[in-house]
Design a protein around this motif. Structure first.
Motif, mmCIF file in Angstrom:
data_model
loop_
_atom_site.group_PDB
_atom_site.id
_atom_site.type_symbol
_atom_site.label_atom_id
_atom_site.label_comp_id
_atom_site.label_asym_id
_atom_site.label_seq_id
_atom_site.Cartn_x
_atom_site.Cartn_y
_atom_site.Cartn_z
ATOM 1 N N GLU A 21 0.844 -1.212 0.000
ATOM 2 C CA GLU A 21 0.000 0.000 0.000
ATOM 3 C C GLU A 21 0.872 1.253 0.000
ATOM 4 O OE1 GLU A 21 -3.333 0.499 2.829
ATOM 5 O OE2 GLU A 21 -3.015 -1.628 3.262
ATOM 6 N N ILE A 22 1.907 1.251 0.858
ATOM 7 C CA ILE A 22 2.814 2.405 0.938
ATOM 8 C C ILE A 22 3.465 2.634 -0.421
ATOM 9 C CG2 ILE A 22 4.996 3.224 1.935
ATOM 10 C CD1 ILE A 22 4.155 1.775 4.560
ATOM 11 N N TYR A 23 3.935 1.564 -1.029
ATOM 12 C CA TYR A 23 4.566 1.668 -2.340
ATOM 13 C C TYR A 23 3.558 2.209 -3.368
ATOM 14 C CZ TYR A 23 7.211 0.514 -6.504
ATOM 15 O OH TYR A 23 7.882 0.601 -7.693
ATOM 16 N N ASN A 24 2.364 1.626 -3.397
ATOM 17 C CA ASN A 24 1.352 2.043 -4.380
ATOM 18 C C ASN A 24 0.943 3.498 -4.210
ATOM 19 O OD1 ASN A 24 1.358 -0.545 -5.431
ATOM 20 N ND2 ASN A 24 -0.502 -1.178 -4.359
ATOM 21 N N GLN A 25 0.837 3.953 -2.976
ATOM 22 C CA GLN A 25 0.374 5.319 -2.727
ATOM 23 C C GLN A 25 1.448 6.385 -2.882
ATOM 24 O OE1 GLN A 25 -2.398 4.628 0.942
ATOM 25 N NE2 GLN A 25 -2.725 6.668 0.131
ATOM 26 N N PHE A 27 5.109 5.910 -3.968
ATOM 27 C CA PHE A 27 6.306 5.790 -4.801
ATOM 28 C C PHE A 27 6.288 6.740 -6.001
ATOM 29 C CE2 PHE A 27 8.650 3.942 -8.391
ATOM 30 C CZ PHE A 27 9.935 4.098 -7.875
ATOM 31 N N ALA A 28 5.136 6.914 -6.629
ATOM 32 C CA ALA A 28 5.059 7.741 -7.843
ATOM 33 C C ALA A 28 5.580 9.166 -7.588
ATOM 34 C CB ALA A 28 3.629 7.783 -8.370
ATOM 35 N N LYS A 29 5.232 9.733 -6.443
ATOM 36 C CA LYS A 29 5.669 11.091 -6.108
ATOM 37 C C LYS A 29 7.193 11.140 -5.945
ATOM 38 C CE LYS A 29 4.777 14.751 -2.734
ATOM 39 N NZ LYS A 29 4.019 15.113 -1.534
ATOM 40 N N VAL A 30 7.755 10.124 -5.292
ATOM 41 C CA VAL A 30 9.203 10.065 -5.100
ATOM 42 C C VAL A 30 9.894 9.871 -6.440
ATOM 43 C CG1 VAL A 30 11.081 8.723 -4.039
ATOM 44 C CG2 VAL A 30 9.004 9.238 -2.724
ATOM 45 N N LYS A 31 9.336 8.996 -7.277
ATOM 46 C CA LYS A 31 9.912 8.747 -8.600
ATOM 47 C C LYS A 31 9.936 10.040 -9.420
ATOM 48 C CE LYS A 31 7.733 6.664 -12.083
ATOM 49 N NZ LYS A 31 7.049 5.652 -12.886
ATOM 50 N N THR A 32 8.844 10.781 -9.406
ATOM 51 C CA THR A 32 8.779 12.053 -10.135
ATOM 52 C C THR A 32 9.847 13.015 -9.634
ATOM 53 O OG1 THR A 32 6.411 11.778 -10.497
ATOM 54 C CG2 THR A 32 7.278 14.007 -10.702
ATOM 55 N N PHE A 33 9.993 13.099 -8.315
ATOM 56 C CA PHE A 33 11.002 13.994 -7.736
ATOM 57 C C PHE A 33 12.410 13.607 -8.188
ATOM 58 C CE2 PHE A 33 14.135 14.792 -4.400
ATOM 59 C CZ PHE A 33 14.075 16.177 -4.343
ATOM 60 N N VAL A 34 12.736 12.322 -8.090
ATOM 61 C CA VAL A 34 14.082 11.859 -8.452
ATOM 62 C C VAL A 34 14.343 12.060 -9.943
ATOM 63 C CG1 VAL A 34 15.591 9.825 -8.587
ATOM 64 C CG2 VAL A 34 14.278 10.263 -6.508
ATOM 65 N N LEU A 35 13.351 11.751 -10.780
ATOM 66 C CA LEU A 35 13.520 11.918 -12.225
ATOM 67 C C LEU A 35 13.738 13.390 -12.588
ATOM 68 C CD1 LEU A 35 10.853 9.416 -13.625
ATOM 69 C CD2 LEU A 35 13.341 9.134 -13.586
ATOM 70 N N ARG A 36 13.062 14.283 -11.888
ATOM 71 C CA ARG A 36 13.224 15.721 -12.161
ATOM 72 C C ARG A 36 14.548 16.263 -11.629
ATOM 73 N NH1 ARG A 36 7.156 17.955 -10.808
ATOM 74 N NH2 ARG A 36 6.217 17.202 -12.723
ATOM 75 N N ASN A 37 15.204 15.473 -10.795
ATOM 76 C CA ASN A 37 16.452 15.917 -10.181
ATOM 77 C C ASN A 37 17.614 14.992 -10.530
ATOM 78 O OD1 ASN A 37 15.848 18.334 -8.290
ATOM 79 N ND2 ASN A 37 14.130 16.927 -8.018
ATOM 80 N N LEU A 74 7.744 10.534 4.888
ATOM 81 C CA LEU A 74 8.408 9.619 3.949
ATOM 82 C C LEU A 74 9.023 10.402 2.790
ATOM 83 C CD1 LEU A 74 9.062 6.761 2.863
ATOM 84 C CD2 LEU A 74 6.769 6.731 1.863
ATOM 85 N N PHE A 75 8.280 11.361 2.251
ATOM 86 C CA PHE A 75 8.786 12.141 1.120
ATOM 87 C C PHE A 75 10.010 12.970 1.525
ATOM 88 C CE2 PHE A 75 8.695 15.723 -1.924
ATOM 89 C CZ PHE A 75 8.876 14.989 -3.081
ATOM 90 N N THR A 76 9.961 13.581 2.708
ATOM 91 C CA THR A 76 11.105 14.364 3.186
ATOM 92 C C THR A 76 12.323 13.472 3.374
ATOM 93 O OG1 THR A 76 9.649 15.945 4.283
ATOM 94 C CG2 THR A 76 11.929 15.883 5.042
ATOM 95 N N THR A 77 12.100 12.273 3.920
ATOM 96 C CA THR A 77 13.191 11.326 4.086
ATOM 97 C C THR A 77 13.798 10.976 2.730
ATOM 98 O OG1 THR A 77 12.131 10.418 6.064
ATOM 99 C CG2 THR A 77 13.825 9.064 5.030
#
Length: 185
Positions: A21-25, A27-37, A74-77
């Motif tokens: 559930e944590i991954y599904n909810q 991960f997409a936001k973290v992936k977007t952040f990393v890809l943009r950076n 989680l996102f800040t981490t």
């Protein structure tokens, strides 16, 4: 049980359905952040995985107090871990390679997270004016723009206000028992 408590308890106990559930909810936001950076999908996966491990370790060692939401925590981490990774890559490009084991890396990441949490906690105690002034400054706003935004009479007045706000924040942070503990590490 709130969603945040559900995620925390599921992570603490290692429940696979909650981890999914944590991954599904989130991960997409973290992936977007990393890809943009300047990162790749595999980087995002590593950062997300390492963040979950870091939170799990904190949950096992002591009670974890999340002042915002589990998602924000989680996102800040993840952001902090990715920032550290980018800094390491920058150092590596300069041909200075320092080998660190995963345990040392996790310890540094945990310390950095604790410092960030203390900073945010004390930042929230500042007056609304100080929070706005420092936020503008930390986001790269020029003193001229700060003068305009707050209708200060000059850049000198703006600099004095920034100095006083920074001093107040520093005093709040250094006056906290957590600061002494973090400083010793």
């Amino acid at each position: 049980m709130s969603n945040d408590a559900h995620f925390i308890e599921g992570l603490r106990s290692g429940e696979k359905t909650v981890l999914q559930e944590i991954y599904n909810q989130f991960f997409a936001k973290v992936k977007t952040f990393v890809l943009r950076n300047k990162g790749a999908v595999t980087d995002a996966e590593d950062v997300f995985h390492n963040a979950l491990i870091q939170i799990y370790i904190r949950l096992k060692k002591r009670e974890l107090e999340i002042k915002s939401s589990f998602e924000a925590y989680l996102f800040t981490t993840c952001k902090n871990l990715w920032r550290r990774e980018l800094n390491k890559k920058r150092v590596t490009k300069q041909e200075v390679v320092e080998l660190e084991d995963k345990e040392t890396e996790n310890a540094f990441a945990l310390l950095e997270q604790e410092q960030w949490e203390l900073y945010i906690e004390k930042f929230q105690l500042l007056s609304e004016n100080c929070r706005k002034v420092l936020t503008l400054l930390f986001n790269g706003t020029s003193y001229e723009e700060i003068v305009e935004t707050f209708s200060y009479s000059s850049k000198v007045v703006a600099r004095q206000r920034v100095f006083k706000c920074k001093a107040k924040l520093t005093k709040l942070i250094q006056g906290d028992a957590k600061f002494s503990k973090i400083k010793k590490l």
